[in-house]
Scaffold this active site. Structure first.
Site, PDB file in Angstrom:
ATOM      1  N   LYS A   1      38.524  34.921  36.731  1.00  0.00           N
ATOM      2  CA  LYS A   1      39.681  35.395  35.971  1.00  0.00           C
ATOM      3  C   LYS A   1      40.785  34.344  36.084  1.00  0.00           C
ATOM      4  O   LYS A   1      40.997  33.750  37.146  1.00  0.00           O
ATOM      5  CB  LYS A   1      40.166  36.747  36.503  1.00  0.00           C
ATOM      6  CG  LYS A   1      39.099  37.836  36.418  1.00  0.00           C
ATOM      7  CD  LYS A   1      39.637  39.248  36.601  1.00  0.00           C
ATOM      8  CE  LYS A   1      40.252  39.528  37.955  1.00  0.00           C
ATOM      9  NZ  LYS A   1      39.371  39.263  39.107  1.00  0.00           N
TER      10      LYS A   1
ATOM     11  N   HIS B   1      47.941  43.440  38.555  1.00  0.00           N
ATOM     12  CA  HIS B   1      48.395  43.285  39.939  1.00  0.00           C
ATOM     13  C   HIS B   1      49.778  43.874  40.133  1.00  0.00           C
ATOM     14  O   HIS B   1      50.475  43.521  41.074  1.00  0.00           O
ATOM     15  CB  HIS B   1      48.469  41.809  40.331  1.00  0.00           C
ATOM     16  CG  HIS B   1      47.196  41.077  40.148  1.00  0.00           C
ATOM     17  ND1 HIS B   1      46.859  40.462  38.967  1.00  0.00           N
ATOM     18  CD2 HIS B   1      46.157  40.870  40.984  1.00  0.00           C
ATOM     19  CE1 HIS B   1      45.671  39.895  39.091  1.00  0.00           C
ATOM     20  NE2 HIS B   1      45.231  40.124  40.292  1.00  0.00           N
TER      21      HIS B   1
ATOM     22  N   ASP C   1      42.683  32.111  41.877  1.00  0.00           N
ATOM     23  CA  ASP C   1      41.250  32.264  41.651  1.00  0.00           C
ATOM     24  C   ASP C   1      40.642  30.958  41.154  1.00  0.00           C
ATOM     25  O   ASP C   1      39.581  30.522  41.612  1.00  0.00           O
ATOM     26  CB  ASP C   1      40.987  33.373  40.619  1.00  0.00           C
ATOM     27  CG  ASP C   1      41.402  34.734  41.132  1.00  0.00           C
ATOM     28  OD1 ASP C   1      42.618  34.934  41.335  1.00  0.00           O
ATOM     29  OD2 ASP C   1      40.541  35.584  41.347  1.00  0.00           O
TER      30      ASP C   1
ATOM     31  N   GLY D   1      40.849  39.153  43.775  1.00  0.00           N
ATOM     32  CA  GLY D   1      41.517  40.047  44.714  1.00  0.00           C
ATOM     33  C   GLY D   1      40.915  41.438  44.662  1.00  0.00           C
ATOM     34  O   GLY D   1      40.374  41.852  43.640  1.00  0.00           O
ATOM     35  N   SER D   2      41.023  42.177  45.766  1.00  0.00           N
ATOM     36  CA  SER D   2      40.594  43.571  45.766  1.00  0.00           C
ATOM     37  C   SER D   2      41.674  44.434  45.122  1.00  0.00           C
ATOM     38  O   SER D   2      42.767  43.960  44.814  1.00  0.00           O
ATOM     39  CB  SER D   2      40.327  44.032  47.199  1.00  0.00           C
ATOM     40  OG  SER D   2      39.213  43.348  47.721  1.00  0.00           O
ATOM     41  N   GLY D   3      41.367  45.695  44.930  1.00  0.00           N
ATOM     42  CA  GLY D   3      42.329  46.613  44.339  1.00  0.00           C
ATOM     43  C   GLY D   3      42.061  46.896  42.873  1.00  0.00           C
ATOM     44  O   GLY D   3      42.791  47.658  42.249  1.00  0.00           O
ATOM     45  N   HIS D   4      41.004  46.258  42.326  1.00  0.00           N
ATOM     46  CA  HIS D   4      40.656  46.472  40.916  1.00  0.00           C
ATOM     47  C   HIS D   4      39.354  47.267  40.770  1.00  0.00           C
ATOM     48  O   HIS D   4      38.747  47.261  39.711  1.00  0.00           O
ATOM     49  CB  HIS D   4      40.481  45.130  40.211  1.00  0.00           C
ATOM     50  CG  HIS D   4      41.620  44.192  40.402  1.00  0.00           C
ATOM     51  ND1 HIS D   4      42.903  44.528  40.047  1.00  0.00           N
ATOM     52  CD2 HIS D   4      41.694  42.940  40.924  1.00  0.00           C
ATOM     53  CE1 HIS D   4      43.711  43.501  40.336  1.00  0.00           C
ATOM     54  NE2 HIS D   4      42.997  42.539  40.877  1.00  0.00           N
TER      55      HIS D   4
END
Ligand SMILES: Nc1ncnc2c1ncn2[C@@H]1O[C@H](COP(=O)(O)OP(=O)(O)O)[C@@H](O)[C@H]1O
Ligand SMILES: Nc1ncnc2c1ncn2[C@@H]1O[C@H](COP(=O)(O)OP(=O)(O)O)[C@@H](O)[C@H]1O
Ligand SMILES: [Mg+2]
Ligand SMILES: [Mg+2]
Ligand SMILES: [Mg+2]
Ligand SMILES: [Mg+2]
Lengths: 332, 213, 332, 213
Positions: free
Chosen positions: A104, A218, A109, A53-56
């Site tokens: 991960k 998250h 995922d 996911g994005s945001g990391h």
């Protein structure tokens, strides 16, 4: 909740466009799927591919480049990417030496990467996968999804990327990846929540005097909610759990990684690192390498995580090897 | 009463509308024990499904559901993407060549879909996942088929079974998916995926009612 | 307001201790005053020294090392350091070739550095000072304190540090510093306030739909408060003011620097950089170099600043020269 | 009535207490048009002054005020550090060799201090700085000296003059210091430095009153 954005549905693509615009010598975008590729891909080496996911950020797109990842597949914010992304990215960077997926450990995922791996295997491309699961905050069990992949991912991508860059075979790169994963442990905490742009509000609420211990990346709830404590006590509580888990033993050489969750001032990260260094010295652990900063984040969340990796000579040499990415760079 | 290809497409559009309306609700549920994206994911996926189905033309239900499965697989992401994607792909292979959906074919297809989900996600009953609402729904559909009930009545019982299954997730401690990281703290919250299963079946039931009315 | 700290009076010293612990090969702390020194100081070169209030990390301590600063003097949070710090730091890093003070234009910084310069001059040490004043948000006037020093400081420290590393004389280094300062312009904005640890609450309040345009790096109010707009419009409004000020002209080569204020997710910074790159392309400006990230911050403030530097060949070469500091590193 | 060395040290302690009490107030004022640290800076500096004076032993007022000036210079930081540091250093040179503070010596010393501030900061009256409250205070002290008023009365008029000066900063647009970056937006707020001048003089007056009582 305030965000710098244009259309909420476009945050990921626009951010990727910015990454590519800022680092044209390092990365290029895949023409048809959301994926960040090394500018000079495919290389004559094992291709190392990750995603999530994005945001990391800077994880994973910021780690594409010389000596680290060949491709990164970003999903929507906090949402695993889809199999077509990994499939296309892997095909674009495979130079005939095979592909390693660094995944991960999140159900989404794992399943999405697995599907992509199946698709690629069907086409005769050699694909291996390693699932990273370094979060000691999660009780491990055969009957659950196991532990989450968190801070250790950054160290793994660097070290494994260096091995692939140095010409390691797919089997060697995979087995190193498994070895590093087996020696790395992490734990995180949060002072504030993050807010998923499309959700438009904070994922959770914490009182003015509360913190969440064992938080993931998250904004998912952690192991427990506690009254805020002095940094030293927080660091010791987390580091104690990490050290006990492997366990790390007096005399071990470690890489100490103090990671910011995105919204914590660097001043506080170094302050916490100071407490960590003192704690580890007290345990007789030797900090042979260190990393302090925002390397695997949760949007604007305030908080930090601690990751310890038990080093051996090969890992140290690979950590020190040149790397040139948007997020990590030295030796070039 | 049966649903023809257009009827099934209408039902899928109704699913899309319902998920759009319940986007915040599902995301809210996912905030409590997950990462606050389930509603966003499902809504994104079914908007894409709507676009795809609007653009396509279909000779059988298998083709419709294959497009649904592929679209979900390529747009939902997260855990629910491959799970729902697989479910619709599996349903599609069961419905290949068929132009109408009746109770027996629906029951068979959804059962096949559930098998796909379990094969992929390895969740057991009471692991606090979508399996907890889908399993009773499949049983209800099979019972309805063996009793020769029409589609609408079959869906009614499936929706009720799914509702019960969904509500049964509240006290459970999650053992699969992201909520499992919470351990005991996951108890007391309704599972988002079990809830989206219920919403999907409810929307299909709505369409079945309208089509027969 | 939640902070990771032990005692509020110790945040600066503990954070410095953490910086030194994390980067023992790069920096050491001065034994008696709060100052970060190059580990290998004094060098056989002009010493470049900067400093200012803390809370802007990695500025300045994170820029001490090969090819950048020889010493940094951190004050309390957002408070200029005191003359004894600059005096002792300069003495510790002076290798006989003289000392350049890079001073951000704030009354306190200017006065404190001036006093230190007077003290050093009294002892026969060659000291020069350059005051950085790149913030176009502030109306310039002979009768006021002039413009603030903001984002341009980072670029100046890198470029000037490289010149000193390359053996430039004090006069050359100073004149380059003035030239870079004359060619660089910045402007910042904030979505949220920061909170000074000792004050214990946010410096200002902004409504859920408001932003502050022309903010400084201390949470001081900006030029105006406005309703929040899409990122593209915010970027254009700020970049327009910057371009008009120098003015930058079509065909100019620029270094485009999109800086995070500390609390903004990197995803949003790259998203805004994308808008900036598009804007500059539309103006016919060529981005020859770029920098995106948290390099001069305001604690946990959310927001960003844009800095444009008109490049010449010497500046480009000096920008590309190796640098090895905690905050900026390449080529080594 | 005069203040001896101990009296002056008491007065400086009273200043420290007052600044500690008004730390948040001064910081609040600095939040509006500055960077929210003036109270923190002044409190830190005067706590250090207290420690230094407690540890020292002094033969004349010049030595006391030199220590105050040096301590402020090395601990306050910001704009106010060098300004107040310089002020006390300049006062110290005027009071060298003296063991008692009376109205004429106070007036002379503070005038010298103000000159130091202006030489360093180059602020004019109405630039919205500490100069706006210190200048009228100096004038009041000089008037009191020429009228032969005792110290307490002289301080009373100085405090009143400083108060008026402090309040006069409210409508002004700042032209010096950090507030000047705000342009027109700095109007409508009282200057923190002008306020700390008033608080310092007030605390000295308090001590003078106690010492004579
Ligand atoms: N292994 C699994 N088997 C079946 N369903 C699962 C499994 N893991 C997760 N789920 C379902 O997926 C839902 C979460 O979906 P979503 O939020 O979209 O994905 P993610 O958890 O990756 O963010 C859960 O509520 C649960 O019902
Ligand atoms: N040039 C100057 N001359 C006189 N006083 C000044 C000048 N600049 C600032 N000041 C005073 O300093 C005060 C601010 O002090 P402080 O907040 O401690 O420092 P900083 O502005 O560096 O944060 C202002 O309120 C003003 O009274
Ligand atoms: Mg998710
Ligand atoms: Mg989710
Ligand atoms: Mg200040
Ligand atoms: Mg101030």
């Amino acid at each position: 909740m305030k965000k710098l954005l244009n259309r909420v549905d476009d945050v990921v693509v626009e951010s990727l466009a910015g990454l590519a615009a800022a680092h044209p010598c390092l990365v290029k975008l895949h023409p048809s799927v959301k994926a960040v590729l090394r500018a000079d891909a495919p290389g004559d080496k094992v291709a190392v591919v990750s995603g999530g996911g994005s945001g990391h950020e800077p994880l994973h797109g910021g780690y594409v480049g010389y000596g680290m990842l060949d491709a990164a597949c970003p999903g929507e914010v906090f949402t695993s990417p889809t199999p077509d992304q990994m499939y296309e990215a892997a095909k674009a960077v495979d130079g005939g030496k095979g592909v390693l997926f660094i995944v991960k450990n999140y159900t989404g995922d794992v399943m999405n990467f697995q599907m992509a791996a199946d698709m690629l295997a069907g086409e005769g491309i050699a694909v291996e996968q390693v699932v990273v699961d370094d979060d000691v905050a999660v009780q491990d069990s055969l009957y659950t999804a196991g532990r989450r992949g968190v801070g250790g991912t950054v160290l793994i991508e660097k070290i494994v990327g260096a091995k692939a860059q140095a010409g390691g075979s797919l089997a060697e790169v995979k087995s190193l990846c498994e070895r590093v994963n087996s020696q790395v442990r992490s734990m995180g905490m949060a002072l504030t929540s993050c807010a998923v742009p499309a959700a438009g509000k904070p994922t959770f609420e914490l009182g003015e005097d509360e913190m969440e211990i064992g938080i993931g990346i998250h904004g998912e709830p952690g192991r427990k909610r506690m009254k805020l404590k002095p940094a030293k006590e927080i660091v010791e509580m987390m580091a104690e759990a990490i050290v006990a888990d492997l366990p790390f033993k007096a005399g071990d050489e470690v890489l100490a990684f103090l990671n910011g969750m995105g919204g914590t001032p660097q001043m506080e990260l170094y302050l916490a690192y100071n407490d960590l260094a003192n704690f580890l010295a007290g345990k007789g652990l030797k900090i042979a390498r260190s990393l302090v900063g925002n390397y695997i984040t949760s949007l604007e969340m305030q908080g930090f995580s601690i990751t310890l990796l038990k080093l051996d000579e090969e890992m140290k040499a690979l950590w020190d090897a040149p790397v040139e990415t948007a997020g990590l760079r030295w030796g070039r | 009463m049966k649903l023809d290809i257009q009827g099934v497409i209408k039902a899928l559009d109704a699913v899309g509308r319902s998920l759009a309306e319940n986007k915040d609700y599902l995301t809210e549920l996912d905030s409590a024990i997950g990462d606050a994206d389930h509603g966003i994911n499902m809504n994104r996926g079914f908007q894409k499904v709507h676009d795809r189905l609007t653009a396509g033309s279909y000779a059988d239900l298998g083709a419709v559901l294959k497009d649904v499965g592929m679209t979900l697989m390529g747009s939902v992401g997260g855990a629910s993407g491959p799970l729902y994607g697989t479910m619709f792909m599996k349903m599609s292979s069961r419905l290949a060549g068929r132009e109408e959906l009746d109770t027996p074919s629906l029951a068979e297809a959804v059962e096949e879909g559930l098998k796909g989900i379990v094969a992929l996600g390895r969740a057991n009953l009471q692991d606090k996942t979508m399996v907890d609402s889908l399993t009773p729904a499949v049983e209800a559909l099979k019972r309805a088929a063996s009793e020769g009930l029409p589609l609408e009545a079959a869906l009614e019982s499936a929706v009720e079974a799914a509702r019960t299954g969904m509500e049964s997730t509240i006290p459970l401690v999650a053992r699969k998916g992201r909520a499992s990281y919470l351990g005991e703290r996951s108890a007391g919250h309704q599972d988002p995926g079990a809830t989206s299963v219920f919403l999907i079946l409810s929307a299909i039931l709505e369409t079945a009612r309208e089509e027969t009315a």
